[in-house]
Design a protein around this motif. Structure first.
Motif, PDB file in Angstrom:
ATOM      1  N   LYS A 199       3.887   3.868  14.320  1.00 42.20           N
ATOM      2  CA  LYS A 199       3.333   3.646  12.984  1.00 42.20           C
ATOM      3  C   LYS A 199       4.460   3.675  11.968  1.00 42.20           C
ATOM      4  O   LYS A 199       5.368   4.502  12.053  1.00 42.20           O
ATOM      5  CB  LYS A 199       2.307   4.712  12.637  1.00 42.20           C
ATOM      6  CG  LYS A 199       1.053   4.632  13.497  1.00 42.20           C
ATOM      7  CD  LYS A 199       0.046   5.657  13.085  1.00 42.20           C
ATOM      8  CE  LYS A 199      -1.144   5.643  14.022  1.00 42.20           C
ATOM      9  NZ  LYS A 199      -2.107   6.690  13.690  1.00 42.20           N
ATOM     10  N   ASP A 200       4.388   2.763  10.996  1.00 39.80           N
ATOM     11  CA  ASP A 200       5.401   2.758   9.942  1.00 39.80           C
ATOM     12  C   ASP A 200       4.968   3.681   8.804  1.00 39.80           C
ATOM     13  O   ASP A 200       3.965   4.393   8.914  1.00 39.80           O
ATOM     14  CB  ASP A 200       5.704   1.331   9.455  1.00 39.80           C
ATOM     15  CG  ASP A 200       4.549   0.680   8.709  1.00 39.80           C
ATOM     16  OD1 ASP A 200       3.526   1.342   8.440  1.00 39.80           O
ATOM     17  OD2 ASP A 200       4.676  -0.515   8.375  1.00 39.80           O
TER      18      ASP A 200
ATOM     19  N   GLN B 199       3.562   3.147   6.031  1.00 36.53           N
ATOM     20  CA  GLN B 199       2.240   2.856   5.483  1.00 36.53           C
ATOM     21  C   GLN B 199       1.121   3.084   6.496  1.00 36.53           C
ATOM     22  O   GLN B 199      -0.046   2.865   6.189  1.00 36.53           O
ATOM     23  CB  GLN B 199       2.171   1.399   4.987  1.00 36.53           C
ATOM     24  CG  GLN B 199       2.965   1.143   3.727  1.00 36.53           C
ATOM     25  CD  GLN B 199       4.452   0.943   4.003  1.00 36.53           C
ATOM     26  OE1 GLN B 199       4.836   0.447   5.054  1.00 36.53           O
ATOM     27  NE2 GLN B 199       5.280   1.360   3.072  1.00 36.53           N
ATOM     28  N   GLY B 200       1.473   3.486   7.706  1.00 35.20           N
ATOM     29  CA  GLY B 200       0.473   3.753   8.734  1.00 35.20           C
ATOM     30  C   GLY B 200       0.095   2.542   9.572  1.00 35.20           C
ATOM     31  O   GLY B 200      -0.824   2.621  10.388  1.00 35.20           O
ATOM     32  N   ARG B 201       0.782   1.418   9.372  1.00 35.61           N
ATOM     33  CA  ARG B 201       0.498   0.232  10.181  1.00 35.61           C
ATOM     34  C   ARG B 201       0.979   0.465  11.603  1.00 35.61           C
ATOM     35  O   ARG B 201       2.041   1.030  11.822  1.00 35.61           O
ATOM     36  CB  ARG B 201       1.182  -1.004   9.592  1.00 35.61           C
ATOM     37  CG  ARG B 201       0.575  -1.439   8.272  1.00 35.61           C
ATOM     38  CD  ARG B 201       1.311  -2.625   7.733  1.00 35.61           C
ATOM     39  NE  ARG B 201       2.666  -2.166   7.368  1.00 35.61           N
ATOM     40  CZ  ARG B 201       3.387  -2.683   6.393  1.00 35.61           C
ATOM     41  NH1 ARG B 201       2.936  -3.684   5.698  1.00 35.61           N
ATOM     42  NH2 ARG B 201       4.587  -2.198   6.125  1.00 35.61           N
ATOM     43  N   ARG B 202       0.176   0.002  12.539  1.00 36.20           N
ATOM     44  CA  ARG B 202       0.494   0.184  13.950  1.00 36.20           C
ATOM     45  C   ARG B 202       1.312  -0.983  14.486  1.00 36.20           C
ATOM     46  O   ARG B 202       1.032  -2.136  14.173  1.00 36.20           O
ATOM     47  CB  ARG B 202      -0.806   0.282  14.750  1.00 36.20           C
ATOM     48  CG  ARG B 202      -1.579   1.543  14.506  1.00 36.20           C
ATOM     49  CD  ARG B 202      -3.007   1.383  15.005  1.00 36.20           C
ATOM     50  NE  ARG B 202      -3.700   2.641  15.092  1.00 36.20           N
ATOM     51  CZ  ARG B 202      -4.230   3.275  14.041  1.00 36.20           C
ATOM     52  NH1 ARG B 202      -4.139   2.766  12.843  1.00 36.20           N
ATOM     53  NH2 ARG B 202      -4.851   4.432  14.206  1.00 36.20           N
ATOM     54  N   PHE B 203       2.270  -0.645  15.346  1.00 39.30           N
ATOM     55  CA  PHE B 203       3.070  -1.643  16.042  1.00 39.30           C
ATOM     56  C   PHE B 203       3.076  -1.279  17.518  1.00 39.30           C
ATOM     57  O   PHE B 203       3.574  -0.227  17.902  1.00 39.30           O
ATOM     58  CB  PHE B 203       4.486  -1.709  15.469  1.00 39.30           C
ATOM     59  CG  PHE B 203       4.501  -2.212  14.056  1.00 39.30           C
ATOM     60  CD1 PHE B 203       4.484  -3.571  13.801  1.00 39.30           C
ATOM     61  CD2 PHE B 203       4.494  -1.325  13.003  1.00 39.30           C
ATOM     62  CE1 PHE B 203       4.470  -4.039  12.499  1.00 39.30           C
ATOM     63  CE2 PHE B 203       4.477  -1.780  11.691  1.00 39.30           C
ATOM     64  CZ  PHE B 203       4.466  -3.143  11.439  1.00 39.30           C
ATOM     65  N   TYR B 204       2.505  -2.152  18.314  1.00 35.81           N
ATOM     66  CA  TYR B 204       2.336  -1.903  19.741  1.00 35.81           C
ATOM     67  C   TYR B 204       3.496  -2.481  20.535  1.00 35.81           C
ATOM     68  O   TYR B 204       3.891  -3.623  20.324  1.00 35.81           O
ATOM     69  CB  TYR B 204       1.031  -2.537  20.232  1.00 35.81           C
ATOM     70  CG  TYR B 204      -0.206  -1.919  19.630  1.00 35.81           C
ATOM     71  CD1 TYR B 204      -0.905  -0.931  20.307  1.00 35.81           C
ATOM     72  CD2 TYR B 204      -0.678  -2.315  18.385  1.00 35.81           C
ATOM     73  CE1 TYR B 204      -2.045  -0.359  19.763  1.00 35.81           C
ATOM     74  CE2 TYR B 204      -1.809  -1.747  17.833  1.00 35.81           C
ATOM     75  CZ  TYR B 204      -2.489  -0.772  18.527  1.00 35.81           C
ATOM     76  OH  TYR B 204      -3.610  -0.206  17.979  1.00 35.81           O
ATOM     77  N   SER B 205       3.993  -1.700  21.473  1.00 41.46           N
ATOM     78  CA  SER B 205       5.047  -2.166  22.379  1.00 41.46           C
ATOM     79  C   SER B 205       4.393  -3.002  23.484  1.00 41.46           C
ATOM     80  O   SER B 205       3.171  -2.931  23.696  1.00 41.46           O
ATOM     81  CB  SER B 205       5.759  -0.964  23.007  1.00 41.46           C
ATOM     82  OG  SER B 205       4.879  -0.300  23.900  1.00 41.46           O
ATOM     83  N   PRO B 206       5.196  -3.776  24.200  1.00 35.60           N
ATOM     84  CA  PRO B 206       4.634  -4.494  25.347  1.00 35.60           C
ATOM     85  C   PRO B 206       3.962  -3.546  26.342  1.00 35.60           C
ATOM     86  O   PRO B 206       2.946  -3.893  26.947  1.00 35.60           O
ATOM     87  CB  PRO B 206       5.852  -5.187  25.966  1.00 35.60           C
ATOM     88  CG  PRO B 206       6.774  -5.399  24.807  1.00 35.60           C
ATOM     89  CD  PRO B 206       6.594  -4.157  23.951  1.00 35.60           C
ATOM     90  N   ARG B 207       4.510  -2.357  26.478  1.00 37.00           N
ATOM     91  CA  ARG B 207       3.908  -1.359  27.383  1.00 37.00           C
ATOM     92  C   ARG B 207       2.527  -0.946  26.894  1.00 37.00           C
ATOM     93  O   ARG B 207       1.592  -0.805  27.686  1.00 37.00           O
ATOM     94  CB  ARG B 207       4.843  -0.145  27.475  1.00 37.00           C
ATOM     95  CG  ARG B 207       4.306   0.974  28.328  1.00 37.00           C
ATOM     96  CD  ARG B 207       4.445   0.627  29.787  1.00 37.00           C
ATOM     97  NE  ARG B 207       4.157   1.794  30.579  1.00 37.00           N
ATOM     98  CZ  ARG B 207       3.486   1.753  31.708  1.00 37.00           C
ATOM     99  NH1 ARG B 207       3.089   0.616  32.190  1.00 37.00           N
ATOM    100  NH2 ARG B 207       3.249   2.844  32.379  1.00 37.00           N
ATOM    101  N   ASP B 208       2.386  -0.738  25.567  1.00 39.80           N
ATOM    102  CA  ASP B 208       1.070  -0.400  25.010  1.00 39.80           C
ATOM    103  C   ASP B 208       0.068  -1.510  25.307  1.00 39.80           C
ATOM    104  O   ASP B 208      -1.074  -1.243  25.687  1.00 39.80           O
ATOM    105  CB  ASP B 208       1.153  -0.196  23.497  1.00 39.80           C
ATOM    106  CG  ASP B 208       1.894   1.056  23.093  1.00 39.80           C
ATOM    107  OD1 ASP B 208       1.773   2.078  23.787  1.00 39.80           O
ATOM    108  OD2 ASP B 208       2.598   1.011  22.060  1.00 39.80           O
ATOM    109  N   VAL B 209       0.498  -2.756  25.129  1.00 39.78           N
ATOM    110  CA  VAL B 209      -0.395  -3.892  25.369  1.00 39.78           C
ATOM    111  C   VAL B 209      -0.781  -3.947  26.842  1.00 39.78           C
ATOM    112  O   VAL B 209      -1.944  -4.197  27.185  1.00 39.78           O
ATOM    113  CB  VAL B 209       0.253  -5.212  24.900  1.00 39.78           C
ATOM    114  CG1 VAL B 209      -0.636  -6.401  25.238  1.00 39.78           C
ATOM    115  CG2 VAL B 209       0.529  -5.158  23.396  1.00 39.78           C
ATOM    116  N   GLU B 210       0.169  -3.682  27.698  1.00 39.88           N
ATOM    117  CA  GLU B 210      -0.115  -3.657  29.139  1.00 39.88           C
ATOM    118  C   GLU B 210      -1.184  -2.608  29.457  1.00 39.88           C
ATOM    119  O   GLU B 210      -2.124  -2.872  30.207  1.00 39.88           O
ATOM    120  CB  GLU B 210       1.170  -3.354  29.902  1.00 39.88           C
ATOM    121  CG  GLU B 210       0.978  -3.238  31.386  1.00 39.88           C
ATOM    122  CD  GLU B 210       2.253  -2.830  32.087  1.00 39.88           C
ATOM    123  OE1 GLU B 210       2.156  -2.034  33.045  1.00 39.88           O
ATOM    124  OE2 GLU B 210       3.331  -3.296  31.700  1.00 39.88           O
TER     125      GLU B 210
END
Length: 109
Positions: free
Chosen positions: A34-35, A37-48
Protein backbone atom coordinates in the motif's frame (compact mmCIF):
# COMPACT_ATOMS: atom_id res chain seq x y z
CA UNK A 1 9.04 -5.94 -11.04
CA UNK A 2 5.52 -5.42 -12.30
CA UNK A 3 2.82 -4.35 -9.91
CA UNK A 4 -0.89 -4.27 -10.54
CA UNK A 5 -3.52 -1.88 -9.23
CA UNK A 6 -6.67 -3.30 -7.66
CA UNK A 7 -8.55 -2.40 -10.85
CA UNK A 8 -6.08 -4.34 -12.98
CA UNK A 9 -6.31 -7.35 -10.66
CA UNK A 10 -10.09 -7.06 -10.76
CA UNK A 11 -9.98 -7.34 -14.56
CA UNK A 12 -7.30 -10.07 -14.63
CA UNK A 13 -8.93 -12.30 -12.03
CA UNK A 14 -12.59 -11.46 -12.58
CA UNK A 15 -12.98 -10.73 -8.86
CA UNK A 16 -14.58 -7.47 -7.69
CA UNK A 17 -12.41 -5.03 -5.72
CA UNK A 18 -14.49 -5.33 -2.55
CA UNK A 19 -14.08 -9.12 -2.65
CA UNK A 20 -10.31 -8.77 -3.14
CA UNK A 21 -10.11 -6.55 -0.07
CA UNK A 22 -12.08 -9.12 1.92
CA UNK A 23 -9.88 -11.96 0.67
CA UNK A 24 -6.85 -10.09 2.03
CA UNK A 25 -8.40 -10.28 5.50
CA UNK A 26 -9.21 -13.99 5.30
CA UNK A 27 -6.17 -15.25 3.37
CA UNK A 28 -3.14 -13.62 5.02
CA UNK A 29 -0.80 -14.83 2.25
CA UNK A 30 -2.32 -12.17 -0.03
CA UNK A 31 -0.48 -8.99 0.99
CA UNK A 32 -0.52 -6.15 -1.52
CA UNK A 33 1.79 -3.21 -0.95
CA UNK A 34 0.00 0.00 0.00
CA UNK A 35 1.23 3.49 -0.80
CA UNK A 36 0.86 6.62 1.36
CA UNK A 37 -2.75 7.11 0.20
CA UNK A 38 -3.64 3.48 0.94
CA UNK A 39 -3.83 2.37 -2.69
CA UNK A 40 -3.05 -1.29 -3.16
CA UNK A 41 -0.39 -2.60 -5.52
CA UNK A 42 -0.36 -6.33 -6.10
CA UNK A 43 2.77 -8.27 -6.99
CA UNK A 44 2.66 -11.06 -9.57
CA UNK A 45 2.84 -13.45 -6.61
CA UNK A 46 -0.26 -11.86 -5.04
CA UNK A 47 -2.11 -12.25 -8.34
CA UNK A 48 -1.02 -15.87 -8.57
CA UNK A 49 -2.38 -16.53 -5.08
CA UNK A 50 -5.64 -14.76 -5.91
CA UNK A 51 -6.09 -16.90 -9.02
CA UNK A 52 -5.37 -20.05 -7.01
CA UNK A 53 -7.88 -19.04 -4.32
CA UNK A 54 -10.46 -18.29 -7.01
CA UNK A 55 -9.91 -21.75 -8.50
CA UNK A 56 -10.17 -23.48 -5.13
CA UNK A 57 -13.32 -21.58 -4.15
CA UNK A 58 -15.18 -21.65 -7.46
CA UNK A 59 -14.07 -24.93 -9.00
CA UNK A 60 -13.15 -27.11 -6.03
CA UNK A 61 -15.85 -25.63 -3.75
CA UNK A 62 -13.55 -24.79 -0.84
CA UNK A 63 -14.60 -22.15 1.62
CA UNK A 64 -12.40 -19.07 1.55
CA UNK A 65 -10.84 -20.13 4.85
CA UNK A 66 -10.32 -23.66 3.54
CA UNK A 67 -8.68 -22.31 0.39
CA UNK A 68 -6.28 -20.29 2.54
CA UNK A 69 -5.38 -23.39 4.55
CA UNK A 70 -4.89 -25.36 1.34
CA UNK A 71 -2.51 -22.67 0.02
CA UNK A 72 -0.39 -22.93 3.15
CA UNK A 73 -0.28 -26.72 2.80
CA UNK A 74 0.71 -26.45 -0.88
CA UNK A 75 3.45 -23.96 -0.12
CA UNK A 76 5.02 -26.22 2.48
CA UNK A 77 4.87 -29.51 0.53
CA UNK A 78 8.23 -29.97 -1.32
CA UNK A 79 6.63 -31.72 -4.32
CA UNK A 80 4.02 -29.00 -4.69
CA UNK A 81 6.69 -26.32 -4.36
CA UNK A 82 8.69 -27.67 -7.31
CA UNK A 83 5.65 -28.00 -9.55
CA UNK A 84 4.26 -24.64 -8.54
CA UNK A 85 7.55 -22.90 -9.35
CA UNK A 86 7.25 -24.05 -12.96
CA UNK A 87 3.64 -22.92 -13.12
CA UNK A 88 4.56 -19.64 -11.42
CA UNK A 89 7.22 -18.80 -14.00
CA UNK A 90 4.89 -19.57 -16.91
CA UNK A 91 2.06 -17.59 -15.31
CA UNK A 92 4.34 -14.61 -14.61
CA UNK A 93 5.43 -14.52 -18.23
CA UNK A 94 1.82 -14.71 -19.41
CA UNK A 95 0.81 -11.91 -17.04
CA UNK A 96 3.66 -9.74 -18.28
CA UNK A 97 2.58 -10.35 -21.85
CA UNK A 98 -1.03 -9.55 -20.92
CA UNK A 99 0.06 -6.26 -19.32
CA UNK A 100 2.03 -5.35 -22.45
CA UNK A 101 -0.94 -6.10 -24.69
CA UNK A 102 -3.29 -4.09 -22.44
CA UNK A 103 -0.97 -1.08 -22.47
CA UNK A 104 -0.61 -1.37 -26.24
CA UNK A 105 -4.40 -1.55 -26.71
CA UNK A 106 -5.29 1.37 -24.37
CA UNK A 107 -4.26 4.22 -26.71
CA UNK A 108 -6.16 2.58 -29.56
CA UNK A 109 -9.45 2.20 -27.69
Amino acid sequence: MAEYSIGEVERLAGIKAHALRYWEEVVPLIRPRKDEQGRRFYSPRDVELILRVKYLVQEKKYTLEGAGERLVAELTDPDCVRASETVRSVRAELMNLHAIVQKWKEPNE
